[in-house]
Design a protein around this motif. Structure first.
Motif, PDB file in Angstrom:
ATOM      1  N   ILE A   6     -35.964  -0.689 -10.315  1.00  0.00           N
ATOM      2  CA  ILE A   6     -36.827  -0.037  -9.328  1.00  0.00           C
ATOM      3  C   ILE A   6     -36.828  -0.786  -8.002  1.00  0.00           C
ATOM      4  CG2 ILE A   6     -38.919  -1.171 -10.194  1.00  0.00           C
ATOM      5  CD1 ILE A   6     -38.623   2.345  -8.547  1.00  0.00           C
ATOM      6  N   PHE A   7     -36.745  -2.113  -8.022  1.00  0.00           N
ATOM      7  CA  PHE A   7     -36.747  -2.856  -6.769  1.00  0.00           C
ATOM      8  C   PHE A   7     -35.430  -2.694  -6.020  1.00  0.00           C
ATOM      9  CE2 PHE A   7     -40.307  -6.109  -7.900  1.00  0.00           C
ATOM     10  CZ  PHE A   7     -41.236  -5.081  -7.901  1.00  0.00           C
ATOM     11  N   CYS A   8     -34.330  -2.533  -6.725  1.00  0.00           N
ATOM     12  CA  CYS A   8     -33.057  -2.227  -6.053  1.00  0.00           C
ATOM     13  C   CYS A   8     -33.144  -0.854  -5.394  1.00  0.00           C
ATOM     14  CB  CYS A   8     -31.891  -2.277  -7.044  1.00  0.00           C
ATOM     15  SG  CYS A   8     -31.396  -3.945  -7.549  1.00  0.00           S
ATOM     16  N   ILE A   9     -33.758   0.091  -6.080  1.00  0.00           N
ATOM     17  CA  ILE A   9     -33.936   1.444  -5.541  1.00  0.00           C
ATOM     18  C   ILE A   9     -34.807   1.390  -4.284  1.00  0.00           C
ATOM     19  CG2 ILE A   9     -35.003   3.697  -6.010  1.00  0.00           C
ATOM     20  CD1 ILE A   9     -34.080   3.244  -8.988  1.00  0.00           C
ATOM     21  N   ILE A  10     -35.898   0.631  -4.346  1.00  0.00           N
ATOM     22  CA  ILE A  10     -36.787   0.483  -3.183  1.00  0.00           C
ATOM     23  C   ILE A  10     -36.040  -0.181  -2.032  1.00  0.00           C
ATOM     24  CG2 ILE A  10     -38.813  -0.748  -2.309  1.00  0.00           C
ATOM     25  CD1 ILE A  10     -40.082  -0.251  -5.125  1.00  0.00           C
ATOM     26  N   SER A  11     -35.285  -1.235  -2.333  1.00  0.00           N
ATOM     27  CA  SER A  11     -34.596  -1.974  -1.262  1.00  0.00           C
ATOM     28  C   SER A  11     -33.545  -1.124  -0.560  1.00  0.00           C
ATOM     29  CB  SER A  11     -33.963  -3.255  -1.813  1.00  0.00           C
ATOM     30  OG  SER A  11     -32.818  -2.984  -2.580  1.00  0.00           O
ATOM     31  N   LYS A  12     -33.033  -0.124  -1.244  1.00  0.00           N
ATOM     32  CA  LYS A  12     -32.048   0.779  -0.639  1.00  0.00           C
ATOM     33  C   LYS A  12     -32.719   1.934   0.105  1.00  0.00           C
ATOM     34  CE  LYS A  12     -28.742  -0.089  -4.334  1.00  0.00           C
ATOM     35  NZ  LYS A  12     -28.180   0.466  -5.566  1.00  0.00           N
ATOM     36  N   GLY A  13     -34.044   1.997   0.055  1.00  0.00           N
ATOM     37  CA  GLY A  13     -34.766   3.076   0.718  1.00  0.00           C
ATOM     38  C   GLY A  13     -34.710   4.386  -0.035  1.00  0.00           C
ATOM     39  N   GLU A  14     -34.393   4.324  -1.331  1.00  0.00           N
ATOM     40  CA  GLU A  14     -34.226   5.539  -2.128  1.00  0.00           C
ATOM     41  C   GLU A  14     -35.498   5.971  -2.852  1.00  0.00           C
ATOM     42  OE1 GLU A  14     -30.898   4.595  -4.639  1.00  0.00           O
ATOM     43  OE2 GLU A  14     -29.482   4.638  -2.962  1.00  0.00           O
ATOM     44  N   ASP A  15     -36.553   5.167  -2.791  1.00  0.00           N
ATOM     45  CA  ASP A  15     -37.824   5.532  -3.402  1.00  0.00           C
ATOM     46  C   ASP A  15     -38.749   6.003  -2.285  1.00  0.00           C
ATOM     47  OD1 ASP A  15     -39.857   5.733  -5.462  1.00  0.00           O
ATOM     48  OD2 ASP A  15     -40.741   3.940  -4.564  1.00  0.00           O
ATOM     49  N   LYS A  16     -38.950   7.280  -2.197  1.00  0.00           N
ATOM     50  CA  LYS A  16     -39.698   7.868  -1.086  1.00  0.00           C
ATOM     51  C   LYS A  16     -41.201   7.646  -1.198  1.00  0.00           C
ATOM     52  CE  LYS A  16     -35.877   9.143   0.582  1.00  0.00           C
ATOM     53  NZ  LYS A  16     -35.201   8.154   1.367  1.00  0.00           N
ATOM     54  N   GLU A  47     -30.376  -8.219  -2.278  1.00  0.00           N
ATOM     55  CA  GLU A  47     -29.446  -8.640  -3.317  1.00  0.00           C
ATOM     56  C   GLU A  47     -30.235  -8.827  -4.609  1.00  0.00           C
ATOM     57  OE1 GLU A  47     -26.455 -12.367  -4.400  1.00  0.00           O
ATOM     58  OE2 GLU A  47     -27.271 -12.201  -2.372  1.00  0.00           O
ATOM     59  N   HIS A  48     -29.672  -8.399  -5.714  1.00  0.00           N
ATOM     60  CA  HIS A  48     -30.374  -8.490  -6.983  1.00  0.00           C
ATOM     61  C   HIS A  48     -30.247  -9.884  -7.598  1.00  0.00           C
ATOM     62  CE1 HIS A  48     -32.224  -6.871 -10.612  1.00  0.00           C
ATOM     63  NE2 HIS A  48     -31.448  -7.726 -11.252  1.00  0.00           N
ATOM     64  N   PHE A  49     -31.402 -10.508  -7.820  1.00  0.00           N
ATOM     65  CA  PHE A  49     -31.529 -11.724  -8.616  1.00  0.00           C
ATOM     66  C   PHE A  49     -32.543 -11.377  -9.701  1.00  0.00           C
ATOM     67  CE2 PHE A  49     -30.524 -13.302  -4.367  1.00  0.00           C
ATOM     68  CZ  PHE A  49     -29.526 -14.239  -4.620  1.00  0.00           C
ATOM     69  N   VAL A  50     -32.311 -11.787 -10.925  1.00  0.00           N
ATOM     70  CA  VAL A  50     -33.202 -11.417 -12.017  1.00  0.00           C
ATOM     71  C   VAL A  50     -34.590 -12.028 -11.839  1.00  0.00           C
ATOM     72  CG1 VAL A  50     -33.589 -11.584 -14.517  1.00  0.00           C
ATOM     73  CG2 VAL A  50     -31.323 -11.016 -13.639  1.00  0.00           C
ATOM     74  N   SER A  51     -34.647 -13.299 -11.469  1.00  0.00           N
ATOM     75  CA  SER A  51     -35.935 -13.978 -11.329  1.00  0.00           C
ATOM     76  C   SER A  51     -35.744 -15.259 -10.532  1.00  0.00           C
ATOM     77  CB  SER A  51     -36.522 -14.328 -12.703  1.00  0.00           C
ATOM     78  OG  SER A  51     -35.802 -15.403 -13.289  1.00  0.00           O
ATOM     79  N   CYS A  52     -36.833 -15.997 -10.354  1.00  0.00           N
ATOM     80  CA  CYS A  52     -36.726 -17.280  -9.667  1.00  0.00           C
ATOM     81  C   CYS A  52     -35.840 -18.242 -10.450  1.00  0.00           C
ATOM     82  CB  CYS A  52     -38.104 -17.880  -9.394  1.00  0.00           C
ATOM     83  SG  CYS A  52     -39.112 -18.187 -10.839  1.00  0.00           S
ATOM     84  N   THR A  95     -42.905 -11.985 -15.941  1.00  0.00           N
ATOM     85  CA  THR A  95     -42.527 -11.061 -14.874  1.00  0.00           C
ATOM     86  C   THR A  95     -42.555  -9.638 -15.409  1.00  0.00           C
ATOM     87  OG1 THR A  95     -40.211 -11.440 -15.448  1.00  0.00           O
ATOM     88  CG2 THR A  95     -41.095 -12.727 -13.628  1.00  0.00           C
ATOM     89  N   SER A  96     -42.908  -8.712 -14.547  1.00  0.00           N
ATOM     90  CA  SER A  96     -42.964  -7.307 -14.975  1.00  0.00           C
ATOM     91  C   SER A  96     -41.722  -6.536 -14.554  1.00  0.00           C
ATOM     92  CB  SER A  96     -44.216  -6.635 -14.415  1.00  0.00           C
ATOM     93  OG  SER A  96     -44.233  -6.747 -13.010  1.00  0.00           O
ATOM     94  N   VAL A  97     -41.023  -7.012 -13.534  1.00  0.00           N
ATOM     95  CA  VAL A  97     -39.792  -6.373 -13.066  1.00  0.00           C
ATOM     96  C   VAL A  97     -38.729  -7.464 -12.968  1.00  0.00           C
ATOM     97  CG1 VAL A  97     -38.676  -5.109 -11.171  1.00  0.00           C
ATOM     98  CG2 VAL A  97     -41.060  -4.618 -11.763  1.00  0.00           C
ATOM     99  N   ASP A  98     -37.585  -7.211 -13.551  1.00  0.00           N
ATOM    100  CA  ASP A  98     -36.496  -8.190 -13.542  1.00  0.00           C
ATOM    101  C   ASP A  98     -35.688  -8.109 -12.251  1.00  0.00           C
ATOM    102  OD1 ASP A  98     -37.183  -9.283 -15.995  1.00  0.00           O
ATOM    103  OD2 ASP A  98     -35.893  -7.920 -17.125  1.00  0.00           O
ATOM    104  N   HIS A  99     -36.377  -8.395 -11.151  1.00  0.00           N
ATOM    105  CA  HIS A  99     -35.770  -8.497  -9.825  1.00  0.00           C
ATOM    106  C   HIS A  99     -36.650  -9.494  -9.084  1.00  0.00           C
ATOM    107  CE1 HIS A  99     -33.554  -6.503  -6.312  1.00  0.00           C
ATOM    108  NE2 HIS A  99     -34.359  -7.388  -5.719  1.00  0.00           N
ATOM    109  N   LEU A 100     -36.055 -10.518  -8.519  1.00  0.00           N
ATOM    110  CA  LEU A 100     -36.807 -11.554  -7.827  1.00  0.00           C
ATOM    111  C   LEU A 100     -37.800 -10.936  -6.855  1.00  0.00           C
ATOM    112  CD1 LEU A 100     -37.115 -14.616  -7.164  1.00  0.00           C
ATOM    113  CD2 LEU A 100     -35.392 -14.246  -5.374  1.00  0.00           C
TER     114      LEU A 100
END
Length: 146
Positions: A6-16, A47-52, A95-100
């Motif tokens: 979901i965070f990759c989708i948001i970062s691409k501007g694809e989540d309206k 850029e996708h990173f799983v976590s810190c 973490t709840s989302v596997d994106h840093l």
């Protein structure tokens, strides 16, 4: 990462449905969907990173830029007391989302008492400035202070 982050989708501007508060070529900032304080934002790298725990010493400047963007958004949203904020990362498995994502929370004294434990530095949460110090001393993070 796959198309389901979901965070990759948001970062691409694809989540309206997600309002982007601020972004640049590297980072995106938006409101947390479950805020624990009047100002609760997330800063994510495009850029996708799983976590810190996925970061290495050479990512210190990324963490610094994430914190700077978070502080800029707080100021733009009217937060003037930069001593009453918390910026940090949840440590897996908390973490709840596997994106840093960097949590940017203010005012600190208004974090919901039922959620304060999630944002107290320790085994669940590490503040951004402390994390930068850890990153700068090791080539890969394998030890997480409690």
């Amino acid at each position: 990462m796959g198309d389901d982050c979901i965070f990759c989708i948001i970062s691409k501007g694809e989540d309206k449905e997600t309002e982007i508060l601020k972004q640049n070529e590297e980072l995106v900032c938006f409101r947390d969907i479950c805020p624990v304080a009047p100002h609760h934002y997330l800063v994510i790298p495009k850029e996708h990173f799983v976590s810190c725990q996925s970061l290495q010493w050479h990512h210190c400047s990324l963490v610094e830029r994430m914190a700077e963007l978070g502080k800029a958004v707080l100021q733009e949203q009217g937060v003037s007391d930069m001593t009453d904020i918390r910026l940090g990362f949840h440590i897996p498995p908390y973490t709840s989302v596997d994106h840093l994502h960097l949590h940017v929370v203010a005012p600190l004294n208004q974090i919901s008492k039922y959620m304060l434990y999630k944002f107290t530095p320790g085994e669940r949460f590490i503040e951004a400035d402390h994390f930068q110090k850890i990153l700068s001393k090791v080539e890969t993070c394998c030890c997480w202070p409690g």
